[in-house]
Structure formats: structure tokens, C-alpha cells
Design an enzyme around this catalytic site. Sequence first.
Site, short mmCIF file in Angstrom:
data_model
loop_
_atom_site.label_atom_id
_atom_site.label_comp_id
_atom_site.label_asym_id
_atom_site.label_seq_id
_atom_site.Cartn_x
_atom_site.Cartn_y
_atom_site.Cartn_z
N ASN A 90 0.78 -1.25 -0.06
CA ASN A 90 -0.05 -0.13 -0.10
C ASN A 90 0.76 1.45 0.08
O ASN A 90 0.37 2.42 -0.13
CB ASN A 90 -0.89 -0.03 1.26
N LYS A 94 3.88 4.14 -0.97
CA LYS A 94 4.16 5.06 -2.17
C LYS A 94 5.68 4.21 -2.76
O LYS A 94 6.62 4.32 -1.78
CB LYS A 94 4.35 6.47 -1.77
N PHE A 129 -8.97 5.00 -13.58
CA PHE A 129 -9.25 4.05 -12.35
C PHE A 129 -10.55 3.27 -12.56
O PHE A 129 -11.62 4.09 -12.91
CB PHE A 129 -9.29 4.70 -10.86
N LYS A 136 5.88 2.05 -6.11
CA LYS A 136 5.83 1.04 -6.92
C LYS A 136 6.29 1.40 -8.09
O LYS A 136 7.20 0.99 -8.80
CB LYS A 136 4.59 0.17 -6.76
N THR A 137 5.52 2.35 -8.58
CA THR A 137 5.76 2.71 -10.18
C THR A 137 6.98 3.28 -10.29
O THR A 137 7.85 3.18 -11.28
CB THR A 137 4.43 3.61 -10.68
N THR A 138 7.35 4.30 -9.40
CA THR A 138 8.50 5.09 -9.31
C THR A 138 9.72 4.14 -9.42
O THR A 138 10.80 4.38 -10.12
CB THR A 138 8.78 6.07 -8.51
P1 ATP Z 1 4.29 6.47 -7.23
O1 ATP Z 1 3.74 6.25 -8.67
O2 ATP Z 1 4.50 7.18 -6.53
O3 ATP Z 1 5.62 5.23 -7.22
P2 ATP Z 1 2.73 4.05 -6.38
O4 ATP Z 1 2.75 3.47 -7.77
O5 ATP Z 1 3.44 3.10 -5.49
O6 ATP Z 1 3.21 5.23 -6.26
P3 ATP Z 1 -0.17 3.73 -6.63
O7 ATP Z 1 -0.91 2.76 -5.94
O8 ATP Z 1 0.13 3.28 -8.13
O9 ATP Z 1 1.48 3.78 -5.89
O10 ATP Z 1 -0.63 5.11 -6.43
C1 ATP Z 1 -0.15 6.28 -7.49
C2 ATP Z 1 -0.54 7.48 -6.83
O11 ATP Z 1 -1.11 7.55 -5.43
C3 ATP Z 1 0.77 8.35 -6.59
O12 ATP Z 1 0.56 9.61 -6.80
C4 ATP Z 1 1.11 8.04 -5.29
O13 ATP Z 1 1.92 9.07 -4.65
C5 ATP Z 1 -0.25 7.93 -4.59
N1 ATP Z 1 -0.34 7.14 -3.55
C6 ATP Z 1 0.74 5.79 -3.27
N2 ATP Z 1 0.40 5.41 -1.99
C7 ATP Z 1 -0.40 6.04 -1.55
C8 ATP Z 1 -1.18 5.90 -0.10
N3 ATP Z 1 -0.89 4.98 0.58
N4 ATP Z 1 -2.19 6.79 0.15
C9 ATP Z 1 -2.45 7.90 -0.78
N5 ATP Z 1 -1.87 8.00 -1.85
C10 ATP Z 1 -0.72 7.08 -2.35
MG MG Z 2 1.78 2.98 -9.23
#
Ligand code: ATP
Ligand code: MG
Length: 203
Positions: free
Chosen positions: A42, A44, A98, A46-48
Site C-alpha cells: 500500500n 508509495k 481508475f 511502486k511505479t517510481t
Molecule cells: P508512485 O507512482 O508514486 O511510485 P505507487 O505506484 O506506489 O506510487 P499507486 O497505488 O500506483 O502507488 O498510486 C499512485 C499515486 O497514488 C501516486 O500519486 C502516489 O503518491 C499515490 N499513493 C501511493 N500510495 C499512497 C497511499 N498509501 N495513500 C495515498 N496515496 C498514495
Molecule cells: Mg503505481
Amino acid sequence: MDEQKRAQLKHKFEMARQKERVDRQIEQAVEERGIVILLTGNGKGKTTSAFGMIMRCLGYGYGVGLVQFIKGEQQSGEEIFIREHYPQMPFCQMGTGFTWNTQDRAGDIAAAEKTWTFAANLLRDERLHLVVLDELTYMLGFKYLDEQTVLDTIRNRPPEQTVVVTGRGGGTAIRELADTVAEINNAKHAFAAGIKARRGIDF
Ligand code: ATP
Ligand code: MG
């Protein structure tokens, strides 16, 4: 012996032991092949993290393919960067946004299948050192794609190719298939404190 010398000796001893451990692990890792990496959880990052690996590959001149499930409705910095600097990179976005926004299961499934066809071609392409399947887990979680087909295609990819899958959930089968699973924990997120998603940081 004064305190500083004792600390220095203790540090040296611990580091020597650590070096022995690391050297032994390096010696034991002899197999060379592409792997499957699942970046989930959950928190932040993963994508980065996936984009960090894309950057590493590009640095070495390796071929990279990128598929973003869900994404594409809202623009992101990584998309702008790739389209401008790597227009030749095989890159496909599902573009629906989404699932809780589209609220259209049949439409989402059709889009997922079309995007998967693109992904499956990348998973057969020996020129690609890395294939990123961003947010693929949701397609499995929502059963928009047939799990067995997805797993078999990943399993049968060229042996030198690495696949990075990102997203929360996705079931146990993809976890079992993956060689590396990193679970990013949400210890805290600024969003929960009412701070808006930021350009260049969150998208
Ligand atoms: P990022 O793209 O920043 O690496 P992610 O791929 O880990 O994030 P996703 O679930 O794909 O996370 O969500 C993408 C967006 O949601 C990003 O803007 C990220 O900052 C935000 N986000 C990620 N985790 C959370 C969280 N726990 N609560 C709220 N927003 C989140
Ligand atoms: Mg992501």
C-alpha cells in the site's frame, strides 16, 4: 585501550564478518537470467521504482518495453519524458483511468484485453531486456484478464528478459511466480494528512 580504539576494533571486526557474509552470498549467486519482480503493497514507490529500473536499462542501451494498465487518463511526468526522449520505446497505456471512475466493467475488460495483446507481444520480444507491466495486478484482481494466460505468457518470455509488475493485491499466483517480491509498506502518506498530490512527485 581507550574507548575510541575499542569502538574502532569492534567496528573492524563486525565489518570483516559482514564482508565474509556478503562475499559468500555473491559467490553463491551464479545463475544468470531475467527475473520477475513484483512491487506491491500500500505504500508509495511502486511505479517510481519500476521507472528507476527503466532508467538503469536505458543507461546501458538495453531495450525496454512499457505497458501501463489503468493509467493514461491523467498525464504523468514519466509519460511526458518517455514520449519526448524515447519516442521509439514500445509504450502502451490502457487509458481508461481508475475502475472506480469508469464504473464500466465491459468497457474496462475490452480495454484490458487490447492492452494485454500489446504486452504479450513485448513478452515475446528478445530485444527487450526489461518489460514493465505497471498496475497489472488490478487486471488480475478484478479478473479483467485471464490469470493463467497472463502467468503463462510471463513464464514463457525470453530467458534474458526481466518483467516488473506493479500494483496492490493481484493474488497469490503472481507472487509465487515472481523471483523478487517487494512489499512497500504505507507507514505514512502525506495525502492522508490532507496534502495534495504533487506534480513531479506523485504523477
Ligand atoms: P508512485 O507512482 O508514486 O511510485 P505507487 O505506484 O506506489 O506510487 P499507486 O497505488 O500506483 O502507488 O498510486 C499512485 C499515486 O497514488 C501516486 O500519486 C502516489 O503518491 C499515490 N499513493 C501511493 N500510495 C499512497 C497511499 N498509501 N495513500 C495515498 N496515496 C498514495
Ligand atoms: Mg503505481
